[in-house]
Structures are given as structure tokens and as C-alpha cells.
Design an enzyme around this catalytic site. Sequence first.
Site: not given
Length: 398
Positions: A174-176
Site C-alpha cells: 500500500p505505501d508503494k
Amino acid sequence: MPPDPDITGPLSGYRIIDVTQMLSGPMATMMLGDQGADVIKVEPPRSGDLTRAFSAGKRSMPPTFAVINRNKRSIALDLKDHRGLGVMKHLIADADVFVQNFRPGAAERMGIGEAELRRIKPDLIYVSISGFGEKGPYAKRRVYDPVIQALSGLAAIQADWKTGRPQMMRLIIPDKVTALTAAQAITTALLARERTGQGQHVRLAMLDAVIAFLWPEGMARHTFTSGESPARAESRDLIFETTDGYITCGANSNAEWEGLANALGHAEWVSDARFNSTAARARNVRERLDLTAEVLATKSSAEWLARLEAHDVPCAPVYTREEVLRDPQVIANELLVESEHPHAGPMRQPRPAARFEATPAGLHRPAPLLGEHTDEVLQEIGISPDVTAELRAAGVIR
């Protein structure tokens, strides 16, 4: 800001003020820095970005920080002090983009909300990255990657094929995904400004980015709101055990399925009613993959890969992380770049994935120490050495 003649990336000449921490924001601005933008990373003077505290071993900075904060300059600035806020406003006057990932409302309370900064720079691209968005029942909650994996359906999609137990991705997907989405959105906003002369506020929630990313196949059965939707595929993963390791292979088209059946020595599967069309293979996916696994378990990885390649079936060995570094295609692509970090020592990291023929992206600067460029940046925006010394003595800068 005049362009740095030594930086040829397509975003050379643009200045980005980045007050984000952890991963999604810093990775987004790293990509923009790779492409030539002047990224000024603003960090708290005493602690810096939280990822600086991740284990660094004998190095002066952790590898995660070193990679996602390359091509940036660091200024350590206390934004809770009115003098630090004044320095920030000087920075904004010459900036093109401002990126923050505080929880909704925090930037406004700090005096760096959109309305305040736009008074200084009317055509500013103001970017807000959040976990859930600016309204709704979760808007004020703290968030980390696993929370988004759980809420977006990603953990359920990754469920163990035998037990049905949801599983987290071991990578912070999700962060990436949010970082990739943010970098693309920022570039698009800059293009729109070139055409219209107007800045705008770009808002991006991690939850939104991940659900949109998963949707094409992960949520395909929910696409049509009426009528028949595709059945949910309950199946094992595409990792197959051989006598000496693991491989992956797959067949979507009829030609690929015929090649797979022949490579495995089961030509009769081509005309089998369970598998003789794309739709039939989708309906019988569990049985199809179980039969494939049974056959692949009888020979070595090298034997199967040779046979599969000979029949033009997409396939590959399942590498360890160390084996990835030695793969001949990775080497041919010249993907991994070795360099000497002035503080952390020898490094290996991937070059920017996209190659620009006329305006090459690249690794221009190593990740900075906390406040490494404070004096340099303050001098650029017209703050005298005497004032800089006073601010440092007061703990406003580092």
C-alpha cells in the site's frame, strides 16, 4: 529556480518541498528527484524522518532511508517554532510543489495548510497524502501499511489457498502503490499548470490508491452491478514445487495451454472438456492447477523450464533474493547500480526504472544526513549566515 546544469532529468528546474515521513511520501518524491527535480526534504531537527531510526547496523543510515531519500537535500527545521515557520514560507516562495502526509487538519494547525501557503505562492501544487482521506469515520485515525492491507481486501485476496486464512503481504505494497500514484499525480498537476497557469490541491488516500490498484482482477466479480459476474476464483497460487526447488508457469491463451499440456506430457488436456477453453479453465482452476502441480513435482526445475520454454509457455524459476542479483536479464538491463555513499559506504540499488532518451533520469545525490544542506538551502533563499547562526543556536534549525 534556475535549472542545475548537471541534472538532465525531465523535471530539472522544478523545486519540491517535502515534509513527508516514512515511505509513501518520501518514495514519491524520490522518483521525482530521480527525474531531476530539486527535492528539499524538511525534517524535525532532533529526530528527523522516523525511518532514520530503523536499524542501520554499522552504517550511518538504514538502507531503506538511503534508497528512498536519494536525490534530495535535507534541511532540519522546527515547524512548531514561529521562526521555523517563517523559514518554511521563504522556501515556499520559490517552490513548485509542496507535499505533506500529516493526518487531516494537522497541516492547517501548524500554519502550513493549503490556504496559508497559496497566499505566498498562488500557483503552488499542494499535495496531501493521507491514510483514509479528509472525511469519513476513519479520517482521523492513525494508519500503517497493514491497516490498509486489511481494509482494502488485499489480505483477503492473499488468503491461504488451503485454509482460507487472510495473509498480509510481506512487502509494504500500500505505501508503494500510494507513492507511485502520488508521483504520477504530481507530474500531471505540473503539466496542467504549464497549460493553465493554475496550481491545485492534489488529495490522495492510501485506501483509495490500493483499492483502485487491486480492482481490475482482484475485485473483478464486483465490477458489474447487475447481471452475471465472473465466479470467484478459489485456487492455489502459481508456485509449483519440483524435485529440487520451485518454479512458476501459466497459460492463459489456448495456444499457451496447448504448449503447457504438451510440455507436461498430457496432450489429452487440450481436448478435455474441463480445460478446452479459457472459460472452462477458469471454472476449473483448482483442478487444473492441482493436476499441473502433480506433474511438475516429478522432475527438476531445470528440466521443466527447458521443456516449458521449448513450448513457448511463460515460466521462470522462483528466485531467492540473492539469486535475483545474478539473473542475466537483470544484468543485461543494467538495473542495479553500485556507488559509494559518502557516509554509509558501498551501496547497491536500482536505477530509475523509466529510461528517458533525451532527458536521462539518474542518481544525482546520495541520501542526506539530517540537516546536511540546511546552510546551503537557507543561503539560496536569502537568509544571511548571521541569522542562520541565530536560528541554530535557538534550536530552530540543525
